[in-house]
Design a protein around this motif. Structure first.
Motif, PDB file in Angstrom:
ATOM      1  N   VAL A 172       3.351 102.245  -5.588  1.00 41.69           N
ATOM      2  CA  VAL A 172       4.032 101.949  -6.838  1.00 41.69           C
ATOM      3  C   VAL A 172       5.537 102.175  -6.707  1.00 41.69           C
ATOM      4  O   VAL A 172       6.348 101.398  -7.240  1.00 41.69           O
ATOM      5  CB  VAL A 172       3.437 102.800  -7.996  1.00 41.69           C
ATOM      6  N   ILE A 173       5.927 103.239  -6.009  1.00 42.50           N
ATOM      7  CA  ILE A 173       7.359 103.484  -5.796  1.00 42.50           C
ATOM      8  C   ILE A 173       7.996 102.291  -5.085  1.00 42.50           C
ATOM      9  O   ILE A 173       9.061 101.795  -5.504  1.00 42.50           O
ATOM     10  CB  ILE A 173       7.565 104.782  -4.997  1.00 42.50           C
ATOM     11  N   GLU A 174       7.366 101.809  -4.031  1.00 39.09           N
ATOM     12  CA  GLU A 174       7.900 100.653  -3.312  1.00 39.09           C
ATOM     13  C   GLU A 174       7.933  99.418  -4.197  1.00 39.09           C
ATOM     14  O   GLU A 174       8.892  98.633  -4.180  1.00 39.09           O
ATOM     15  CB  GLU A 174       7.058 100.386  -2.057  1.00 39.09           C
ATOM     16  N   SER A 175       6.910  99.232  -4.987  1.00 37.32           N
ATOM     17  CA  SER A 175       6.841  98.071  -5.871  1.00 37.32           C
ATOM     18  C   SER A 175       7.918  98.126  -6.953  1.00 37.32           C
ATOM     19  O   SER A 175       8.571  97.130  -7.261  1.00 37.32           O
ATOM     20  CB  SER A 175       5.447  97.992  -6.512  1.00 37.32           C
ATOM     21  N   LEU A 176       8.124  99.314  -7.526  1.00 33.73           N
ATOM     22  CA  LEU A 176       9.168  99.457  -8.543  1.00 33.73           C
ATOM     23  C   LEU A 176      10.550  99.196  -7.960  1.00 33.73           C
ATOM     24  O   LEU A 176      11.419  98.613  -8.616  1.00 33.73           O
ATOM     25  CB  LEU A 176       9.107 100.858  -9.153  1.00 33.73           C
ATOM     26  N   ARG A 177      10.757  99.643  -6.728  1.00 34.58           N
ATOM     27  CA  ARG A 177      12.067  99.455  -6.096  1.00 34.58           C
ATOM     28  C   ARG A 177      12.338  97.999  -5.745  1.00 34.58           C
ATOM     29  O   ARG A 177      13.457  97.505  -5.900  1.00 34.58           O
ATOM     30  CB  ARG A 177      12.150 100.307  -4.827  1.00 34.58           C
ATOM     31  N   HIS A 178      11.321  97.293  -5.248  1.00 35.11           N
ATOM     32  CA  HIS A 178      11.553  95.979  -4.667  1.00 35.11           C
ATOM     33  C   HIS A 178      11.022  94.825  -5.508  1.00 35.11           C
ATOM     34  O   HIS A 178      11.412  93.670  -5.270  1.00 35.11           O
ATOM     35  CB  HIS A 178      10.922  95.930  -3.270  1.00 35.11           C
ATOM     36  N   ASN A 179      10.153  95.113  -6.464  1.00 29.45           N
ATOM     37  CA  ASN A 179       9.603  94.052  -7.315  1.00 29.45           C
ATOM     38  C   ASN A 179       9.401  94.592  -8.729  1.00 29.45           C
ATOM     39  O   ASN A 179       8.276  94.669  -9.233  1.00 29.45           O
ATOM     40  CB  ASN A 179       8.268  93.558  -6.736  1.00 29.45           C
ATOM     41  N   PRO A 180      10.498  95.015  -9.377  1.00 28.29           N
ATOM     42  CA  PRO A 180      10.364  95.705 -10.665  1.00 28.29           C
ATOM     43  C   PRO A 180       9.694  94.881 -11.759  1.00 28.29           C
ATOM     44  O   PRO A 180       9.111  95.444 -12.678  1.00 28.29           O
ATOM     45  CB  PRO A 180      11.816  96.040 -11.038  1.00 28.29           C
ATOM     46  N   GLY A 181       9.741  93.550 -11.659  1.00 32.47           N
ATOM     47  CA  GLY A 181       9.125  92.716 -12.686  1.00 32.47           C
ATOM     48  C   GLY A 181       7.628  92.551 -12.545  1.00 32.47           C
ATOM     49  O   GLY A 181       6.991  91.878 -13.373  1.00 32.47           O
ATOM     50  N   SER A 182       7.042  93.170 -11.537  1.00 38.33           N
ATOM     51  CA  SER A 182       5.596  93.039 -11.323  1.00 38.33           C
ATOM     52  C   SER A 182       4.810  93.636 -12.481  1.00 38.33           C
ATOM     53  O   SER A 182       5.243  94.587 -13.129  1.00 38.33           O
ATOM     54  CB  SER A 182       5.202  93.736 -10.019  1.00 38.33           C
ATOM     55  N   ARG A 183       3.634  93.082 -12.706  1.00 35.86           N
ATOM     56  CA  ARG A 183       2.695  93.632 -13.693  1.00 35.86           C
ATOM     57  C   ARG A 183       1.562  94.394 -13.005  1.00 35.86           C
ATOM     58  O   ARG A 183       0.505  94.607 -13.587  1.00 35.86           O
ATOM     59  CB  ARG A 183       2.142  92.505 -14.565  1.00 35.86           C
ATOM     60  N   ARG A 184       1.827  94.815 -11.757  1.00 36.20           N
ATOM     61  CA  ARG A 184       0.803  95.489 -10.960  1.00 36.20           C
ATOM     62  C   ARG A 184       1.211  96.905 -10.569  1.00 36.20           C
ATOM     63  O   ARG A 184       0.681  97.455  -9.599  1.00 36.20           O
ATOM     64  CB  ARG A 184       0.487  94.666  -9.708  1.00 36.20           C
ATOM     65  N   HIS A 185       2.116  97.507 -11.320  1.00 37.96           N
ATOM     66  CA  HIS A 185       2.514  98.889 -11.047  1.00 37.96           C
ATOM     67  C   HIS A 185       1.453  99.818 -11.636  1.00 37.96           C
ATOM     68  O   HIS A 185       1.600 100.353 -12.736  1.00 37.96           O
ATOM     69  CB  HIS A 185       3.867  99.208 -11.682  1.00 37.96           C
ATOM     70  N   ILE A 186       0.363 100.006 -10.931  1.00 35.48           N
ATOM     71  CA  ILE A 186      -0.798 100.717 -11.473  1.00 35.48           C
ATOM     72  C   ILE A 186      -1.248 101.811 -10.511  1.00 35.48           C
ATOM     73  O   ILE A 186      -1.278 101.624  -9.293  1.00 35.48           O
ATOM     74  CB  ILE A 186      -1.961  99.736 -11.746  1.00 35.48           C
ATOM     75  N   VAL A 187      -1.591 102.967 -11.078  1.00 30.11           N
ATOM     76  CA  VAL A 187      -2.263 104.045 -10.348  1.00 30.11           C
ATOM     77  C   VAL A 187      -3.591 104.289 -11.045  1.00 30.11           C
ATOM     78  O   VAL A 187      -3.626 104.584 -12.245  1.00 30.11           O
ATOM     79  CB  VAL A 187      -1.412 105.328 -10.313  1.00 30.11           C
ATOM     80  N   GLU A 188      -4.668 104.174 -10.303  1.00 33.32           N
ATOM     81  CA  GLU A 188      -6.025 104.224 -10.859  1.00 33.32           C
ATOM     82  C   GLU A 188      -6.801 105.398 -10.274  1.00 33.32           C
ATOM     83  O   GLU A 188      -6.768 105.625  -9.068  1.00 33.32           O
ATOM     84  CB  GLU A 188      -6.759 102.910 -10.546  1.00 33.32           C
ATOM     85  N   GLY A 189      -7.482 106.135 -11.144  1.00 38.74           N
ATOM     86  CA  GLY A 189      -8.282 107.264 -10.684  1.00 38.74           C
ATOM     87  C   GLY A 189      -9.775 107.026 -10.703  1.00 38.74           C
ATOM     88  O   GLY A 189     -10.539 107.821 -10.150  1.00 38.74           O
ATOM     89  N   TRP A 190     -10.215 105.930 -11.352  1.00 38.13           N
ATOM     90  CA  TRP A 190     -11.642 105.699 -11.588  1.00 38.13           C
ATOM     91  C   TRP A 190     -12.253 104.954 -10.404  1.00 38.13           C
ATOM     92  O   TRP A 190     -12.436 103.744 -10.424  1.00 38.13           O
ATOM     93  CB  TRP A 190     -11.835 104.913 -12.883  1.00 38.13           C
ATOM     94  N   ASN A 191     -12.593 105.681  -9.356  1.00 44.83           N
ATOM     95  CA  ASN A 191     -13.244 105.125  -8.174  1.00 44.83           C
ATOM     96  C   ASN A 191     -14.749 105.226  -8.387  1.00 44.83           C
ATOM     97  O   ASN A 191     -15.350 106.287  -8.192  1.00 44.83           O
ATOM     98  CB  ASN A 191     -12.810 105.892  -6.924  1.00 44.83           C
TER      99      ASN A 191
END
Length: 321
Positions: A172-191
């Motif tokens: 997510v850190i990399e995604s926020l830095r390089h693709n801030p407009g993404s709608r995939r900045h997600i951290v999921e705990g429900w495995n």
């Protein structure tokens, strides 16, 4: 809907202390919640679906003032999540006992002993072998956040687990830095595949982050929300998550949107609920992060300073295991 139950106008909502949202939700559950038999056997009143929004600009943090919330304990827990550790030994060594009830209950049940929490925790800290046997919680929160397991085909219908799993937070850190407009900045705990191995399946399960105009906002979906004991910590933890990501991605903090699924009050918290509803919010806690290490994963408790926090008297309540 009566006039007294009608939602406040946007202008009125903007002028109200954010904590009224929490107290209004508490009152709604107390007065209109459905009585339900829950997993713990304690019993609850609950509503399904609720939202709390908190402005994080200017260092503001959602720290309850109508009772004391131990923000350092919540912060230590959050930093522990970022390590991926699943054993309570490190927490107990810091005096953080919010996860100790579950392994203690298992120990007492399986051994027939009746150790107190204090004695169990002390033994966890002093005895590494004992901690390894009795202190592990299974693949809870942090394990999924920073080491989500991945399996590759190994032939003959077999699969081999990769030595290192997926670090969702780093992604997510990399995604926020390089693709801030993404709608995939997600951290999921429900495995789903690992739920049965967890001492407690994740309650605050899904985080999503959003960048607009240089500001980072975040949404937390919490499937099960103990409004008295859990949610005050979860609001702080979610806001801290946003603040740390913003810091390490050179963004300004925006807003926290907390969304609860099954939001409940335990029946044995009734006295606390009445005491808290008799109070009014006051003040506005602010958080300063006084050190920026090279990595978000290298923060220490001394990096965080809270000011302007003057909570009203502590209200204690039992945890339902």
């Amino acid at each position: 809907m009566s006039q007294t139950d009608a939602p406040a106008s946007p202008a009125l909502s903007a002028s109200r202390h954010w904590e009224w949202q929490y107290l209004d939700l508490m009152r709604q559950i107390r007065d209109h919640g459905s009585e339900r038999v829950d997993r713990t056997g304690v019993g609850t009143k609950a509503v399904f679906g609720a939202t709390i929004r908190c402005d994080l600009s200017g260092g503001q943090m959602p720290l309850l003032s109508t009772k004391r919330v131990y923000w350092k304990t919540a912060t230590r827990e959050f930093l522990w999540f970022l390590t991926g550790d699943t054993n309570i030994r490190n927490l107990c060594a810091q005096g953080v006992e919010i996860w100790t009830d579950w392994p203690l209950a298992r120990y007492n049940r399986e051994t027939g002993e009746a150790l107190s929490l204090a004695d169990f925790s002390a033994r966890i800290v002093a005895d590494a072998d004992f901690a390894a046997r009795w202190g592990d919680l299974g693949p809870v929160y942090g394990k999924q956040w920073v080491d989500w397991p991945v399996y590759d085909p190994a032939g003959d219908g077999l699969f081999r687990r990769r030595p290192a799993g997926i670090n969702q937070v780093a992604q997510v850190i990399e995604s926020l830095r390089h693709n801030p407009g993404s709608r995939r900045h997600i951290v999921e705990g429900w495995n789903v595949a690992e739920l049965d191995g967890m001492a407690l399946p994740p309650c605050h399960k899904t985080y999503q982050f959003h960048v607009a105009d240089g500001r980072l906002s975040g949404a937390l979906y919490q499937r099960s929300a103990d409004l008295v004991l859990g949610v005050p910590f979860n609001l702080w933890g979610a806001a801290l998550f946003i603040r740390l990501l913003a810091l390490h991605c050179d963004l300004e903090p925006g807003e926290l949107v907390w969304m609860g699924g099954d939001v409940h009050l335990y029946s044995n918290h009734a006295d606390l609920v009445e005491a808290q509803l008799a109070r009014s919010p006051s003040g506005s806690a602010h958080l300063d992060i006084v050190r920026r290490p090279d990595s978000m994963f290298d923060h220490q408790i001394g990096d965080f300073v809270v000011s302007d926090y003057a909570p009203q008297a502590h209200l204690a309540a039992p945890v339902a295991v």
